[in-house]
Design an enzyme around this catalytic site. Structure first.
Site, PDB file in Angstrom:
ATOM      1  N   GLU A 132       5.628  -1.522  -1.728  1.00 43.79           N
ATOM      2  CA  GLU A 132       6.760  -0.842  -2.347  1.00 43.79           C
ATOM      3  C   GLU A 132       7.255   0.400  -1.623  1.00 43.79           C
ATOM      4  OE1 GLU A 132       6.085  -0.243  -6.513  1.00 43.79           O
ATOM      5  OE2 GLU A 132       5.880  -2.382  -6.931  1.00 43.79           O
ATOM      6  N   GLU A 152       4.173  -9.004  -7.301  1.00 47.89           N
ATOM      7  CA  GLU A 152       3.839  -8.403  -8.593  1.00 47.89           C
ATOM      8  C   GLU A 152       4.843  -8.856  -9.642  1.00 47.89           C
ATOM      9  OE1 GLU A 152       3.413  -4.178  -8.646  1.00 47.89           O
ATOM     10  OE2 GLU A 152       2.274  -4.102  -6.761  1.00 47.89           O
TER      11      GLU A 152
END
Length: 799
Positions: A453, A559
């Site tokens: 991320e 995710e």
């Protein structure tokens, strides 16, 4: 719904399409295709072409003041899934063949027994029919069949044969029951609310076979700690571990998943995975008990940085070694066995950069987590699971959220130390890549997510693209190019739409795109019931993933969770409440009570079914996925899990996760499916690694400028003169080895001899965590030192 905010840190994103009633559409409804971003466009330039669709925005990284922080953003997107047609894939099996694409929403017929799983008889005979495997029931019938008539003229011969048969039975029957005979599933662990009871076969108590190195469902396996357990695997998988042959890759997670010593056909075989979040890189909402201990101390633990400081100050309470106790107990070998029994074949394991090294002043628990990652490799190998190694936190932090190690601002490719932190990160990637590319580990650690991320607007699209190419070059120098040579390299999308990465690094060898999709963190929380979202992932995400499979290559959701709101203990931050209750930054926009969502002990049967339908729609939309996360720890205050939508294990035990993830196949109706295979170079075949020179030249490292810092040539940078912190593994110590197996020296490519990035003599440096407003030292370096610090950008080639 949320509207654009003038704050420059806000980032908009693709809409979750809603109908006139404010509900997600059914999967049969036309997709909403958000406008594509141009090559140099910014998210703020996106305009809706359909005025009836309201845009939702990332819960943006707000800074109330310089150095402030923001909880993690919300990320959503659009569209849906496909299925493989390769005869060697799981889809060649009988159950899948009975479900044609046009009928999978009706619901489809599935060749399962009454308890929702394939029956022993059907499963084994189907395996024998399609894969040439042994038909164990037929074998058993033959074993116990009536003897043929004896001839008096052959009494002596028959007596010898009988003796041989008796000896064979004495050995074979225990082996059969300990290794091959399928058994019923275990009951739910103590302390959970079990699903409805099923009629299951009572397990047979069989003594373990001496020197047993492999076994199927019902076999007894000896664990690392010396204890034993009965191995459960409802799907034809088997464990394998021989202490005298510790790098044997003969284990198989399920009958339909290739064993570790077989080829995983990416694009056809699905990655059905789960994260081991909160284990080697802690997060408050995953392991709240670690943080609850320090919420009222002088150093309040809000991330692993402050947790480490608080623990180091708490010598009476165990000091920093409390983290090692957490490593020992939160995830164990039993979890790996249970993950395989859940029908999953991959684990994504987040680690922090401190598994490799730390600098002075950084309080993290240096290198200890690496010893537990080595255990993870051993356990994954034992139970046939593949690993996606995820570098979850990098020097300086790649985003402002607590899971990056230190919440606040991003100092990676941002601010005056942004380039130096990126150099250090590249070296950490290099050290890890050299280890996992060794022959002993490459078939277990098969994917490397080089950074979790990175927040694109904080680091820049061009800068991140250049970093990705340089990381690619480093990893391929360690492993070589071609099928089976080192890991698949996974790049996070930076929170930009996947189509923005279309044709990124053409003909690169085995790269993958990773997108994280959550509904939970919207500023305007949903007030609809869970049932309203039963098929939302199909229309929201499926087509986007299908398109990326065609334009980039292997694409998956690294995710996702079952949460549609931000209810849960510490889910936003330790010191923040939930938007759903109007307590996030005291915004007052209350939707309802979180108790409805967090008290899973009161879930009704319909609630569980609605969550399960959402989970299966997500699985089918993503096709390749890693649920976040496998396990959520209990609160030390309430004594129970308080973020149930994020725990795969809890849902599995209590009825809101599918007992067999293949139940999800076809839930979305296979709208706009991506059809395999991947292109040859995307799987390491012909043309792999032949990235056009024009691409490598345009994305040469380092970037010419850094956000919030200016020209790279004027910034503090490191030089490769340091000692490399090579990662190693202990030498196996089997009891009857004739020769000790080689664990490797931690370095796959002996030709890679450059030193580790470190400070240059004669230059000044800032704290790596200084923030974007730090002042560059003047002068930065002496004239002599400056000439050797930052070479001019040059194209880099690996072939």
């Amino acid at each position: 719904m949320a509207q654009p905010n003038a704050n420059p840190h806000n980032v908009d994103y693709e809409s979750l399409p809603l109908n006139a009633q404010g509900l997600p559409p059914s999967p049969q409804a036309p997709y909403y295709n958000p406008p594509q971003l141009g090559q140099h466009g910014s998210p703020s330039e996106v305009a809706l072409t359909d005025p009836t669709v309201q845009t939702r925005f990332l819960g943006a990284a707000r800074y109330d003041e310089p150095g402030g922080y923001s909880p993690r953003d919300s990320f959503a997107s659009s569209h849906r899934t496909g299925s493989g047609n390769d005869l060697n894939s799981e889809y060649a099996g009988s159950a899948y063949a009975l479900n044609p694409l046009s009928s999978r929403t009706n619901p489809p017929y599935r060749d399962y027994g009454n308890d929702g799983y394939e029956s022993d008889h059907d499963q084994m005979n189907a395996e024998a029919a399609r894969g040439g495997r042994r038909n164990y029931l037929a074998e058993k019938q033959s074993m116990y069949g009536p003897p043929k008539a004896k001839s008096s003229r052959k009494v002596i011969i028959l007596a010898i044969i009988a003796a041989i048969i008796l000896l064979a039975l004495a050995v074979g029957i225990p082996l059969y029951f300990a290794v091959f005979k399928p058994k019923s599933k275990d009951a739910a662990p103590e302390g959970t609310v079990s699903p409805e009871s099923k009629d299951v076969e009572d397990p047979i108590d069989v003594k373990p076979v001496s020197a047993l190195v492999t076994g199927g469902d019902g076999s007894t396996v000896t664990l690392d700690d010396g204890s034993t357990m009965v191995y459960r695997n409802r799907f034809g998988g088997h464990w394998y571990y021989d202490e005298n042959d510790p790098y044997n890759n003969g284990a198989r997670a399920q009958a339909w998943t290739p064993a570790l010593n077989e080829t995983f056909n990416y694009g056809v075989d699905k990655m059905r995975g789960v994260n081991l979040g909160g284990w080697l890189n802690t997060e408050p909402f995953i392991v709240p008990a670690l943080y609850e201990k320090y919420v009222n101390t002088s150093t309040v633990a809000v991330d692993e940085w402050t947790l480490s400081l608080a623990m180091r100050a708490d010598t009476a309470g165990g000091g920093i070694n409390q983290l090692e106790e957490h490593y020992k107990t939160f995830i164990t070998e039993r979890d790996f066995a249970e993950i395989a029994d859940a029908g999953l074949n991959y684990v994504r394991i987040p680690i922090g950069y401190w598994a490799v090294e730390v600098k002075e002043g950084e309080p993290f628990f240096e290198k200890v987590s690496w010893t537990y990652f080595l255990k993870a490799i051993k356990w994954a190998r034992k139970y046939g699971l593949r690993i996606n190694l995820d570098l979850h936190a990098v020097p300086g932090s790649q985003n402002p959220w607590n899971h990056s190690g230190r919440r606040g601002q991003a100092n990676f490719l941002n601010g005056p130390m942004g380039l130096a932190n990126a150099q250090r990160t590249l070296d950490i990637i290099r050290v890890i890549a050299e280890f996992i590319s060794q022959d002993q580990y490459k078939d277990v650690v098969t994917m490397f997510g080089i950074m979790n991320e990175p927040r694109g607007p904080d680091v820049g699209e061009e800068q991140l693209s250049r970093f990705y190419l340089e990381s690619y070059n480093i990893i391929r120098r360690a492993s070589g190019v071609g099928e089976g040579k080192g890991p698949i390299i996974s790049f996070h999308d930076g929170f930009w739409p996947l189509d923005r990465w279309a044709n990124f690094l053409p003909q690169a060898d085995r790269i993958a795109m990773d997108a994280h999709k959550y509904l939970a963190f919207n500023d305007d929380q949903f007030d609809q019931p869970m049932s309203a979202f039963a098929t939302a992932p199909c229309s929201a995400w499926g087509a986007e993933f299908n398109a990326s499979m065609g334009t980039v290559g292997l694409t998956g959701a690294g995710e996702w969770s079952n949460a549609i709101n931000d209810c849960g203990l510490y889910l936003n931050e330790v010191d923040e409440g939930a938007r759903y209750e109007g307590r996030y930054r005291n915004n007052g926009r209350r939707v309802g009570s979180c108790e409805t969502w967090t008290d899973w002990t009161r879930y009704s049967a319909s609630m569980k079914n609605d969550i399960k339908q959402f989970a299966m729609a997500s699985m089918d939309a993503f096709q390749n996925y890693f649920f976040w996360t496998w396990k959520i720890g209990n609160s030390s205050v309430s004594g129970r899990v308080q973020t149930p939508a994020w725990s795969y294990q809890l849902g599995l035990h209590n009825g809101w996760m599918p007992q067999d993830p293949r139940e999800a196949d076809g839930v979305c109706g296979n709208i706009a499916p991506w059809l395999p295979p991947l292109r040859p170079w995307q799987t390491g075949g012909a043309g792999a690694g032949q990235i056009p020179a024009a691409v490598t030249s345009s994305l040469a490292w380092p970037p010419p400028s850094i956000i919030n810092a200016g020209a790279a040539s004027l910034l503090p940078t490191y030089v490769p003169t340091g000692v490399i912190p090579t990662l190693t593994a202990p030498t196996p110590t089997g009891s009857s080895m004739t020769a000790r197996p080689d664990p490797g020296n931690g370095w796959a490519n002996p030709g890679d001899t450059a030193g580790y990035m470190t400070e240059a003599a004669g230059c000044s440096y800032l704290d790596p965590w200084v923030g974007p407003t730090g002042q560059i030292p003047v002068p930065l370096c002496t004239a002599a030192a400056r000439r050797n610090v930052l070479p001019a950008p040059e194209p880099t080639h690996i072939l």
